[in-house]
Design a protein around this motif. Structure first.
Motif, PDB file in Angstrom:
ATOM      1  N   ASN A 330       0.832  -1.210   0.000  1.00 49.70           N
ATOM      2  CA  ASN A 330       0.000   0.000   0.000  1.00 49.70           C
ATOM      3  C   ASN A 330       0.869   1.264   0.000  1.00 49.70           C
ATOM      4  OD1 ASN A 330      -2.266  -1.603   0.065  1.00 49.70           O
ATOM      5  ND2 ASN A 330      -2.485  -1.511   2.276  1.00 49.70           N
ATOM      6  N   ARG A 331       1.988   1.216   0.730  1.00 54.19           N
ATOM      7  CA  ARG A 331       2.899   2.372   0.721  1.00 54.19           C
ATOM      8  C   ARG A 331       3.497   2.562  -0.680  1.00 54.19           C
ATOM      9  NH1 ARG A 331       8.243   3.436   0.889  1.00 54.19           N
ATOM     10  NH2 ARG A 331       8.850   5.419   1.868  1.00 54.19           N
ATOM     11  N   ALA A 332       3.825   1.443  -1.339  1.00 52.67           N
ATOM     12  CA  ALA A 332       4.393   1.544  -2.688  1.00 52.67           C
ATOM     13  C   ALA A 332       3.409   2.241  -3.633  1.00 52.67           C
ATOM     14  CB  ALA A 332       4.735   0.156  -3.207  1.00 52.67           C
ATOM     15  N   ALA A 333       2.123   1.916  -3.499  1.00 52.04           N
ATOM     16  CA  ALA A 333       1.111   2.568  -4.346  1.00 52.04           C
ATOM     17  C   ALA A 333       1.053   4.065  -4.052  1.00 52.04           C
ATOM     18  CB  ALA A 333      -0.246   1.918  -4.108  1.00 52.04           C
ATOM     19  N   ALA A 334       1.188   4.435  -2.774  1.00 53.14           N
ATOM     20  CA  ALA A 334       1.177   5.859  -2.421  1.00 53.14           C
ATOM     21  C   ALA A 334       2.429   6.562  -2.932  1.00 53.14           C
ATOM     22  CB  ALA A 334       1.070   6.003  -0.901  1.00 53.14           C
ATOM     23  N   VAL A 335       3.574   5.873  -2.852  1.00 55.31           N
ATOM     24  CA  VAL A 335       4.820   6.450  -3.377  1.00 55.31           C
ATOM     25  C   VAL A 335       4.688   6.681  -4.884  1.00 55.31           C
ATOM     26  CG1 VAL A 335       7.250   5.931  -3.855  1.00 55.31           C
ATOM     27  CG2 VAL A 335       6.304   5.527  -1.560  1.00 55.31           C
ATOM     28  N   ALA A 336       4.039   5.754  -5.580  1.00 50.06           N
ATOM     29  CA  ALA A 336       3.834   5.917  -7.024  1.00 50.06           C
ATOM     30  C   ALA A 336       3.039   7.179  -7.321  1.00 50.06           C
ATOM     31  CB  ALA A 336       3.118   4.690  -7.586  1.00 50.06           C
ATOM     32  N   MET A 337       2.080   7.509  -6.481  1.00 52.16           N
ATOM     33  CA  MET A 337       1.282   8.717  -6.684  1.00 52.16           C
ATOM     34  C   MET A 337       2.084   9.966  -6.333  1.00 52.16           C
ATOM     35  SD  MET A 337      -1.465   7.508  -7.901  1.00 52.16           S
ATOM     36  CE  MET A 337      -2.446   9.008  -7.940  1.00 52.16           C
ATOM     37  N   ARG A 338       2.981   9.854  -5.358  1.00 47.81           N
ATOM     38  CA  ARG A 338       3.775  11.023  -4.953  1.00 47.81           C
ATOM     39  C   ARG A 338       4.977  11.250  -5.875  1.00 47.81           C
ATOM     40  NH1 ARG A 338       7.424  10.723   0.373  1.00 47.81           N
ATOM     41  NH2 ARG A 338       8.530   9.395  -1.114  1.00 47.81           N
ATOM     42  N   ASP A 339       5.683  10.162  -6.216  1.00 47.06           N
ATOM     43  CA  ASP A 339       6.972  10.305  -6.917  1.00 47.06           C
ATOM     44  C   ASP A 339       6.955   9.787  -8.348  1.00 47.06           C
ATOM     45  OD1 ASP A 339       7.859  11.235  -4.477  1.00 47.06           O
ATOM     46  OD2 ASP A 339       8.669   9.295  -3.860  1.00 47.06           O
ATOM     47  N   GLY A 340       5.857   9.180  -8.763  1.00 43.87           N
ATOM     48  CA  GLY A 340       5.792   8.644 -10.120  1.00 43.87           C
ATOM     49  C   GLY A 340       5.714   7.126 -10.128  1.00 43.87           C
ATOM     50  N   ALA A 341       5.183   6.589 -11.241  1.00 49.88           N
ATOM     51  CA  ALA A 341       4.930   5.147 -11.337  1.00 49.88           C
ATOM     52  C   ALA A 341       6.203   4.322 -11.212  1.00 49.88           C
ATOM     53  CB  ALA A 341       4.228   4.838 -12.661  1.00 49.88           C
ATOM     54  N   ALA A 342       7.316   4.811 -11.761  1.00 45.03           N
ATOM     55  CA  ALA A 342       8.559   4.028 -11.731  1.00 45.03           C
ATOM     56  C   ALA A 342       9.023   3.790 -10.293  1.00 45.03           C
ATOM     57  CB  ALA A 342       9.641   4.745 -12.532  1.00 45.03           C
ATOM     58  N   ALA A 343       8.883   4.804  -9.446  1.00 47.79           N
ATOM     59  CA  ALA A 343       9.311   4.662  -8.046  1.00 47.79           C
ATOM     60  C   ALA A 343       8.463   3.612  -7.326  1.00 47.79           C
ATOM     61  CB  ALA A 343       9.188   6.014  -7.340  1.00 47.79           C
ATOM     62  N   GLY A 344       7.165   3.631  -7.556  1.00 46.85           N
ATOM     63  CA  GLY A 344       6.299   2.647  -6.929  1.00 46.85           C
ATOM     64  C   GLY A 344       6.555   1.249  -7.463  1.00 46.85           C
ATOM     65  N   LEU A 345       6.791   1.151  -8.782  1.00 48.22           N
ATOM     66  CA  LEU A 345       7.036  -0.155  -9.394  1.00 48.22           C
ATOM     67  C   LEU A 345       8.294  -0.804  -8.818  1.00 48.22           C
ATOM     68  CD1 LEU A 345       6.232  -2.248 -11.537  1.00 48.22           C
ATOM     69  CD2 LEU A 345       7.641  -0.951 -13.181  1.00 48.22           C
ATOM     70  N   ALA A 346       9.331  -0.013  -8.600  1.00 45.63           N
ATOM     71  CA  ALA A 346      10.580  -0.560  -8.043  1.00 45.63           C
ATOM     72  C   ALA A 346      10.320  -1.179  -6.668  1.00 45.63           C
ATOM     73  CB  ALA A 346      11.628   0.539  -7.950  1.00 45.63           C
ATOM     74  N   LEU A 347       9.487  -0.531  -5.867  1.00 46.07           N
ATOM     75  CA  LEU A 347       9.183  -1.059  -4.533  1.00 46.07           C
ATOM     76  C   LEU A 347       8.386  -2.365  -4.617  1.00 46.07           C
ATOM     77  CD1 LEU A 347       8.255   2.289  -2.721  1.00 46.07           C
ATOM     78  CD2 LEU A 347      10.352   0.930  -2.425  1.00 46.07           C
ATOM     79  N   ILE A 348       7.410  -2.418  -5.532  1.00 45.04           N
ATOM     80  CA  ILE A 348       6.605  -3.643  -5.669  1.00 45.04           C
ATOM     81  C   ILE A 348       7.466  -4.785  -6.208  1.00 45.04           C
ATOM     82  CG2 ILE A 348       4.664  -4.692  -6.892  1.00 45.04           C
ATOM     83  CD1 ILE A 348       3.250  -2.004  -6.767  1.00 45.04           C
ATOM     84  N   ASP A 349       8.319  -4.488  -7.187  1.00 47.68           N
ATOM     85  CA  ASP A 349       9.202  -5.535  -7.710  1.00 47.68           C
ATOM     86  C   ASP A 349      10.107  -6.072  -6.605  1.00 47.68           C
ATOM     87  OD1 ASP A 349       8.147  -5.523 -10.221  1.00 47.68           O
ATOM     88  OD2 ASP A 349       9.667  -4.204 -11.099  1.00 47.68           O
ATOM     89  N   GLY A 350      10.567  -5.185  -5.735  1.00 52.65           N
ATOM     90  CA  GLY A 350      11.401  -5.634  -4.623  1.00 52.65           C
ATOM     91  C   GLY A 350      10.656  -6.587  -3.701  1.00 52.65           C
ATOM     92  N   LEU A 351       9.381  -6.264  -3.435  1.00 60.55           N
ATOM     93  CA  LEU A 351       8.545  -7.139  -2.600  1.00 60.55           C
ATOM     94  C   LEU A 351       8.396  -8.519  -3.237  1.00 60.55           C
ATOM     95  CD1 LEU A 351       5.459  -5.040  -1.399  1.00 60.55           C
ATOM     96  CD2 LEU A 351       6.823  -6.579   0.011  1.00 60.55           C
ATOM     97  N   LEU A 352       8.087  -8.546  -4.527  1.00 59.26           N
ATOM     98  CA  LEU A 352       7.870  -9.823  -5.204  1.00 59.26           C
ATOM     99  C   LEU A 352       9.168 -10.613  -5.305  1.00 59.26           C
ATOM    100  CD1 LEU A 352       5.393  -8.618  -7.986  1.00 59.26           C
ATOM    101  CD2 LEU A 352       4.860 -10.006  -5.981  1.00 59.26           C
ATOM    102  N   GLU A 353      10.288  -9.922  -5.503  1.00 62.54           N
ATOM    103  CA  GLU A 353      11.573 -10.624  -5.590  1.00 62.54           C
ATOM    104  C   GLU A 353      11.938 -11.276  -4.263  1.00 62.54           C
ATOM    105  OE1 GLU A 353      14.273  -7.668  -6.968  1.00 62.54           O
ATOM    106  OE2 GLU A 353      13.403  -7.607  -8.991  1.00 62.54           O
ATOM    107  N   ARG A 354      11.450 -10.720  -3.172  1.00 57.29           N
ATOM    108  CA  ARG A 354      11.695 -11.326  -1.852  1.00 57.29           C
ATOM    109  C   ARG A 354      10.824 -12.564  -1.634  1.00 57.29           C
ATOM    110  NH1 ARG A 354      10.754  -6.001   1.013  1.00 57.29           N
ATOM    111  NH2 ARG A 354       9.389  -7.237   2.371  1.00 57.29           N
ATOM    112  N   GLY A 355       9.945 -12.855  -2.584  1.00 62.08           N
ATOM    113  CA  GLY A 355       9.068 -14.026  -2.466  1.00 62.08           C
ATOM    114  C   GLY A 355       7.815 -13.758  -1.677  1.00 62.08           C
TER     115      GLY A 355
END
Length: 409
Positions: A330-355
Motif C-alpha cells: 500500500n505504501r508503494a502505491a502511495a509512493v507511485a502517486m507522490r513520486d511517479g509510477a517508476a518509483a512505486g514499481l521498483a518497490l513492488i518488484d522488490g517485494l515480489l523478488e523477496r518471495g
C-alpha cells in the motif's frame, strides 16, 4: 413467508446461534439446534403466522430441539437433567425479555472465541466461522491458507473450549485487554470480507460490514481504548465510500474514479472525529494510523487533490508500528502517486523478488497498473493475466478482463 424466513436467516441466524451456544454450552449442538429451529419455522410459520419476536421464537425452538437431541443420544444423563430443569423454568415470555435486555450474545461469543487458552490463529478462525458466519473457504482466504488447514484449526479450537470448560461470557474489565487485539483483528477481517468479498458474484457483502461496525461500537462501549476508536473510525471511513464503489450493474469503480458526491458525509464526520480522539491519546496503533490515512483520502475534494506526501509519511510510521508486506504494498502505491509510477514499481518488484505476496492478487494488479501507466504494455498484459488467474470474485475478474482488452486493442 419463505422469503421472509430467508431474510430472517440472513439477518439473525448468527445472533440466534450465539445465544444457543451460550445456553447449550456446545458449538456443534447449537449449530444442529439452529438448523432444527429454522426447519420448524418453515413448517409452522406459513400456517401460524410470523411470531411477535422471531429471534426469541427461534432460540426457544432451537433449545427445545437440542434437549430432545440430547435425550435421544444420552438417555437422560446429567446434561439432560440440567437442560430439562432450565426448560421447565423458562417461559417464552422470559426469552423475549432476555432477547431485548441481556448484553449482546455475539459480543459475548466473540470474547469467548478470543480466549487466551487458544492460539491467536485459532481464535480468529473460530470467531470468523462461528460468530460471523464466514464459510471455511472465506476464512481460508483471509488467512491465505488452504481450507483443510482452517477446518482442522476450527475443530481443534472447539474441542479445546469444550474440554477446558471455557465459559461463554464477556470477561471482566481487567481481562479485556488480553483479548482485545484478537477481537479487533477479527472484527476488521469481518469488515474486510464485507467491504471486498473474497469470492462470489458480488463485490461486497453489506451485512458483514454492518455487523463489524456494530460489534466495534459495542466493544467501544465496553472499553474506550484508542485502538477501538481507530478501528471504528477506519471502518466508517471505508464504509462511507460504499455507494460510489460500484456501478448500478455491480462493476468495480476504483478510488480515483469514484463520484465523491456519493460518499457518506455523516460517516466521514464521525470517522474523522474518532481518529482525532484516538490520535490525541498519544497511544497510536495500527488501526488509528490506517484510519488517519483513510481520513486524508476522505478530506480530499478529488483524487488529484489528495495529499500523497502526508499519506506516505503516515505509511512510514505504520510500517514501524506494524510492519507487513501488505502495508509495504500500500505504501508503494502511495509512493507511485507522490513520486511517479517508476518509483512505486521498483518497490513492488522488490517485494515480489523477496518471495512475498507472489500469490496476492492485489500485488500483481497494482504492478500491472503501474506498468500500464509507464507504457510497458506487454509487461502490463502479463501482470494483469497473472492477477486474473488469482481472482476469485466475478467483479474483479471482469475489471481485469476490461483492462486486458483495452491493452490488447
Amino acid at each position: 413467508m419463505r422469503e421472509r424466513i430467508d431474510e430472517i436467516y440472513r439477518a439473525d441466524s448468527r445472533r440466534v446461534l450465539a445465544t444457543l451456544i451460550r445456553l447449550l454450552g456446545d458449538f456443534d449442538l447449537a449449530e444442529e439446534a439452529l438448523h432444527d429451529a429454522f426447519m420448524a419455522a418453515l413448517e409452522r410459520w406459513p400456517n401460524e403466522g410470523l411470531p411477535r419476536n422471531p429471534r426469541a421464537w427461534l432460540v426457544s425452538a432451537g433449545r427445545f430441539k437440542a434437549i430432545d437431541r440430547v435425550r435421544r443420544r444420552a438417555n437422560f444423563d446429567a446434561a439432560v437433567s440440567r437442560f430439562a430443569e432450565d426448560k421447565d423454568r423458562t417461559t417464552p415470555a422470559s426469552l423475549d425479555v432476555e432477547d431485548e435486555d441481556v448484553p449482546d450474545d455475539r459480543l459475548r461469543l466473540l470474547f469467548t472465541c478470543c480466549h487466551p487458552a487458544l492460539s491467536p490463529d485459532a481464535q480468529i478462525a473460530l470467531t470468523l466461522r462461528e460468530v460471523c458466519g464466514l464459510t471455511t473457504e472465506e476464512v481460508a482466504h483471509a488467512f491465505l491458507t488452504p481450507p483443510p488447514t482452517i477446518a482442522q484449526r476450527i475443530v481443534r479450537a472447539k474441542a479445546k473450549i469444550r474440554d477446558a470448560r471455557i465459559p461463554y461470557e464477556i470477561p471482566s474489565r481487567a481481562d479485556l485487554p488480553a483479548r482485545l487485539d484478537s477481537v479487533l483483528h477479527v472484527t476488521y477481517l469481518v469488515f474486510n470480507e464485507g467491504y471486498l468479498a473474497s469470492s462470489g458474484s458480488t463485490l461486497t457483502r453489506p451485512d458483514l460490514s454492518r455487523e463489524a461496525v456494530r460489534l466495534a461500537r459495542l466493544t467501544l462501549e465496553l472499553l474506550p481504548d484508542p485502538e477501538v476508536m481507530g478501528l471504528l473510525a477506519l471502518m466508517l471511513l471505508h464504509e462511507s465510500r460504499r455507494a460510489a464503489r460500484a456501478t448500478s450493474e455491480g462493476e468495480l469503480i476504483l478510488l480515483d474514479d469514484q463520484d465523491r458526491c456519493l460518499w457518506n458525509r455523516q460517516q466521514i464526520a464521525e470517522g474523522i472525529a474518532l481518529v482525532e480522539r484516538a490520535l490525541t491519546s498519544r497511544r497510536v496503533g495500527p488501526y488509528s494510523l490506517q484510519a488517519a490515512i483513510a481520513a486524508v483520502h476522505a478530506e480530499a475534494p478529488n483524487a488529484a487533490a489528495t495529499d500523497w506526501r502526508q499519506i506516505v509519511a503516515l505509511y512510514d510510521v505504520l510500517l514501524r508500528v506494524d510492519p507487513s508486506p501488505v502495508i509495504e504494498l500500500n505504501r508503494a502505491a502511495a509512493v507511485a502517486m507522490r513520486d511517479g509510477a517508476a518509483a512505486g514499481l521498483a518497490l513492488i518488484d522488490g517485494l515480489l523478488e523477496r518471495g512475498e505476496l507472489t500469490t496476492y492478487l492485489h500485488a500483481h494488479s497494482a504492478r500491472a497498473d503501474l506498468l500500464r501507466r509507464l507504457g510497458r504494455v506487454s509487461e502490463a498484459i502479463a501482470a494483469y493475466e497473472r492477477a486474473a488467474r488469482l481472482a476469485t470474485q466475478e467483479p474483479e475478474r471482469r475489471f481485469l478482463a476490461r483492462r486486458l482488452s483495452a491493452l490488447r486493442t
